[in-house]
Design an enzyme around this catalytic site. Sequence first.
Site, PDB file in Angstrom:
ATOM      1  N   ASP A   1       0.842  -1.188   0.000  1.00  0.00           N
ATOM      2  CA  ASP A   1       0.000   0.000   0.000  1.00  0.00           C
ATOM      3  C   ASP A   1       0.881   1.244   0.000  1.00  0.00           C
ATOM      4  OD1 ASP A   1      -1.871   2.008   0.416  1.00  0.00           O
ATOM      5  OD2 ASP A   1      -3.057   0.822   1.828  1.00  0.00           O
TER       6      ASP A   1
ATOM      7  N   ASN B   1       1.857   5.201 -11.595  1.00  0.00           N
ATOM      8  CA  ASN B   1       0.531   5.272 -12.201  1.00  0.00           C
ATOM      9  C   ASN B   1      -0.597   5.239 -11.184  1.00  0.00           C
ATOM     10  OD1 ASN B   1      -1.624   4.735 -14.312  1.00  0.00           O
ATOM     11  ND2 ASN B   1      -1.637   2.773 -13.232  1.00  0.00           N
TER      12      ASN B   1
ATOM     13  N   TYR C   1      -6.973  15.598  -4.589  1.00  0.00           N
ATOM     14  CA  TYR C   1      -6.348  14.834  -5.671  1.00  0.00           C
ATOM     15  C   TYR C   1      -5.586  15.778  -6.607  1.00  0.00           C
ATOM     16  CZ  TYR C   1      -6.448  12.081 -10.075  1.00  0.00           C
ATOM     17  OH  TYR C   1      -6.151  11.431 -11.246  1.00  0.00           O
TER      18      TYR C   1
ATOM     19  N   LYS D   1      -1.605  15.723  -7.457  1.00  0.00           N
ATOM     20  CA  LYS D   1      -1.094  15.542  -8.812  1.00  0.00           C
ATOM     21  C   LYS D   1      -0.235  16.728  -9.244  1.00  0.00           C
ATOM     22  CE  LYS D   1      -2.893  11.522  -9.885  1.00  0.00           C
ATOM     23  NZ  LYS D   1      -2.027  10.343 -10.139  1.00  0.00           N
TER      24      LYS D   1
ATOM     25  N   ILE E   1     -10.673   9.402 -18.360  1.00  0.00           N
ATOM     26  CA  ILE E   1     -10.511   8.067 -18.931  1.00  0.00           C
ATOM     27  C   ILE E   1     -11.613   7.202 -18.339  1.00  0.00           C
ATOM     28  CG2 ILE E   1      -8.946   6.144 -19.338  1.00  0.00           C
ATOM     29  CD1 ILE E   1      -6.684   8.003 -18.303  1.00  0.00           C
TER      30      ILE E   1
END
Length: 252
Positions: A55, A81, A146, A150, A179
């Site tokens: 993890d 990724n 998030y 990023k 996506i």
Amino acid sequence: MIDFDGGRVIVTGAGGGVGKALVAELARCNAQVVACDLPEADLGADGIVEAHHFDLVDAAAVEAAAARILAGGAPAAMISNAGWTRAETLDQVTPQALRHEMDLNFTGAALLSHALLPAMRDRPGGAAFVFVTSVNALAHCGNPAYSAAKAALIAWTRALATEEGGHGIRANAVAPGSIRTGAWEHRIAENPEIMQGVRRLYPLGRLVEPAEVARTVAFLASPAASGITGATLPVDGGLTAGNLPFLRQIAG
């Protein structure tokens, strides 16, 4: 053709939608894929020669995984990724959500790359890091924690590119648009028409496919991109090229 000549390439989040596409593309390009994902992930896909379950939010587990990976030899590339988000807007960002999304989307990737870095320095032919970020890092599209994580990955990419270039290290980032992977399922469950609306935001009129992201990542990780470092390449169907909804409003 891109050819890794049997080099070891690490892929985190290898069991997910983009991860599976990465495994397939890298195997096609003659890479020895070292797949990493959560303990419950299925890492039995064709092309995976070595699997590690851990993890990314557990710093000790990341350090131990890096040691196990390096026991097999220095990698030619690491592809970061893994990613996940659920806090869609600021009012959903609790302290716990902020910590978890930052740890998973940035800190874990930074710790793993930092642990692998010494073994990747001064490798014949060089070595590469590629971080899969998001268009959320370039313009706000929701998911604030998030997005911040990023964006931090892009800063980390530039740090590696600048400080480690003298050791033959290249570092680049790929910023995909939307996506269609499992990450969208909870949104579709709440609003079955959401994908139709999202597609209209993209100049190409569609979402990008996992394979399109995988091909871009493989290129940047490979010797074919030997002169590229410190770059962030959008793979976003034109989303960040302009404001298509605004243009449609003023054009009538």
